[in-house]
Design an enzyme around this catalytic site. Structure first.
Site: not given
Length: 619
Positions: A203, A408
């Site tokens: 991430k 996401s």
């Protein structure tokens, strides 16, 4: 009886009031006449010239291809002021026009000018390319021209029968790269500290604020998806242009030598490499088209053709009275943010309302949710997911069609669907969450600015950027991020019927192409929106599938103005239109003011937990 003479102040006030009343009445009359002219112009402008009995369809798409046009102030739209919609082309409309033209006996060919088409993401270009391939099955030629082709423009052009390029132009092929600015040293010099709370090795949204370079983990997973996308690109181009496998990579690696062999002419280099079919200037190109299709009777310097907007208006006129549909379509395009948002952004409350609208619509048998989003607010994503579950509980199945990106928070939403479709070029995954909170107390101290006070608890005022972040508050923030990540894993695990540990192994913020995501079980099928519609029709035994776009209800004012704009080709332009645009906000809905996900995240009362994919913004 003679009335006493009024005092000087009273006489001045009365005179001033008469002037104000005269100005008010005059302005009202001017506005009335202005709209009367617009209304008459709409009626006159709707009388477009008839479509020739035999002519090519000419399309010159402008700006990026989008699934949903950005919201524009209605009065500004009518009066010709500049807005984001001016430079956008709605992909769905464009594909519908091309598919219709393929079976229209009046349309003899398809001519595309790509000079004004902006890079739109590989998936959207591929979806449009599929429409071109369907058009070619009608045995009608497809001709493309541009002065110069970008890499994405050329991908589309490669599907044509003939490709023109200007003799001063060329084709730019250079592969895929991903470079960013990193701010750690600059932030250190400014004494700005970003406190990072995240879960997910890959991430990497927060890396620019904590590093001066890309981490090895980020390099690893970005290299993988870029290599896969580039392989899809080169394979498709080489297949369509009948080039030997590896030709594109070989050309890029030897560009200097190929350019020298072409006399340093980029256009000749493209011709030598068989990337294009014809090289010439604008005049010779137009003469070729005139010789082939005839001269436009209204413009002797132009070739005879059917304009895209003219053809689109005719299609709209034929189906104006038919508003029913049997398959619902909701477009979720843009960053995901809390609350209500205009078209071009995904508001948690706004999309939830549209889902409720679809649930209550008795005409539709199933719902397609088109997602084109790199994510955003985790809270808004969950609000939308819960509403999707309510639709399914009401007996209507939901099918997700992924566009360029559904990652996401975009995947958070998609996980609630009965079936997930992605294109081979789609970027998805990025299952991970993060939060950021900046503190500037050290920088303020250097300037002689200090913060002090009293509170009942350590957490009172803990999330102030002008104070050091309290360790307890920092721990709580990370706990919140951990909790959201576990929820993300759990809901995906439940939806995909896989153990949490297996989902975690392919999560950690990692990004996947559509094909890889299907192999990993994150996606059910590969295909474009047209493929999803066909599949839904078959599963629900719908003989004649017809999409019904479910969108935000327009106010009376918005609907009236939009109708006028769509019908009229004589809407005022220039200074007058721009002047009125500045005041259109007074007549428009004040809540429909877009803001970015970063602004949403930087709430003064704390911070938001975000599910956003940074690399997706580079597509």
């Amino acid at each position: 009886m003679i009335e006493p003479k009024a005092s000087l102040p009273v006489r001045i006030w009365r005179g001033l009031w008469r002037v104000i009343s005269f100005i008010r009445a005059s302005l009202a009359n001017i506005v009335f006449l202005f709209f009367l002219i617009i209304f008459i112009s709409a009626l006159v402008g709707n009388r477009s010239k008839p479509i020739p009995a035999a002519a090519p369809l000419f399309i010159a798409p402008s700006g990026p291809l989008v699934d949903q046009l950005t919201y524009a102030e209605p009065l500004g739209l009518l009066l010709g002021g500049k807005n984001a919609r001016d430079n956008q082309t709605q992909l769905r409309d464009l594909i519908k026009v091309i598919d219709t033209a393929a079976t229209d006996s009046r349309i003899t060919a398809l001519v595309l000018q790509l000079d004004y088409l902006a890079d739109s993401g590989s998936a959207k270009m591929a979806e449009l390319a599929e429409a071109i391939l369907r058009f070619k099955t009608s045995q009608k030629p497809v001709i493309v021209y541009a002065d110069y082709y970008s890499q994405q423009q050329y991908f589309l052009a490669a599907h044509a029968d003939e490709i023109y390029v200007n003799d001063m132009g060329g084709v730019l092929l250079n592969g895929i790269g991903l470079y960013r600015n990193y701010y750690k040293t600059a932030l250190d010099k400014l004494s700005v500290k970003f406190h990072i709370f995240k879960v997910g090795t890959f991430k990497d949204f927060v890396e620019p604020y904590t590093r001066n370079d890309m981490s090895e983990a980020s390099k690893q997973h970005n290299t993988e998806w870029m290599s896969e996308l580039w392989g899809l690109y080169t394979n498709r181009v080489e297949t369509q242009r009948k080039l030997e496998p590896g030709s594109i990579n070989k050309l890029i690696n030897s560009t200097s030598e190929a350019l020298s062999a072409a006399g340093n002419s980029t256009a000749q280099m493209a011709l030598n490499a068989k990337l294009v079919d014809r090289v010439g200037n604008r005049v010779s190109r137009m003469q070729d088209l005139i010789k082939r299709f005839g001269t436009d009777p209204d413009a002797t310097t132009q070739f005879l053709h059917v304009n895209y907007h003219q053809y689109k208006r005719e299609l709209a006129g034929k189906h104006a009275a038919d508003t029913k549909g049997n398959i619902g379509l909701i477009v979720a395009s843009g960053s995901i943010v809390d609350g209500e948002q205009p078209d071009g952004s995904i508001g948690g409350d706004t999309l939830a309302q549209l889902l409720r609208k679809a649930r209550e619509d008795k005409d539709i048998s199933a719902l397609i949710l088109r997602i084109d989003s790199g994510g955003g607010s985790a809270f808004a994503s969950e609000i939308i997911r819960q509403e999707m579950q309510a639709v399914r509980a009401a007996g209507k199945k939901i099918y997700v069609s992924m566009g360029t990106v559904a990652a996401s928070g975009g995947y958070w939403m998609a996980s609630a669907a009965d079936e997930i479709w992605a294109t081979p070029f789609t970027i998805t995954g990025s299952i991970g969450v993060f939060g950021m909170f900046p503190t500037v107390d050290e920088g303020l101290n250097k300037l002689g600015i200090y913060t002090d006070g009293v509170a009942t608890h350590n957490l009172s005022g803990a999330m102030r950027p002008d104070r050091p972040l309290d360790p307890v508050a920092e721990k709580i923030a990370q706990q919140g991020v951990d909790s959201i990540y576990q929820k993300f894993l759990s809901l995906v695990s439940e939806a995909r019927k896989r153990p949490v540990a297996e989902i975690d192994a392919i999560a950690q913020g990692r990004v996947w192409t559509g094909g890889k995501a299907q192999a990993l079980g994150l996606v059910d099928q590969l295909g474009y929106l047209n493929d999803v519609v066909k599949a839904v029709a078959e599963k629900h035994q719908i003989n004649t599938p017809k999409l019904k776009l479910i969108e935000r209800d327009l106010s009376t004012q918005e609907q009236l103005i939009r109708n006028l704009v769509e019908q009229s080709s004589l809407a005022p332009q220039g200074i007058m239109g721009q002047w009125f645009t500045r005041f259109s906000a007074l007549l428009s809905r004040p809540e429909l003011i877009p803001f970015t996900s970063f602004e949403q995240a930087a709430k003064p009362t704390g911070f938001s937990i975000m599910a956003t994919c940074l690399e997706c913004s580079a597509l």
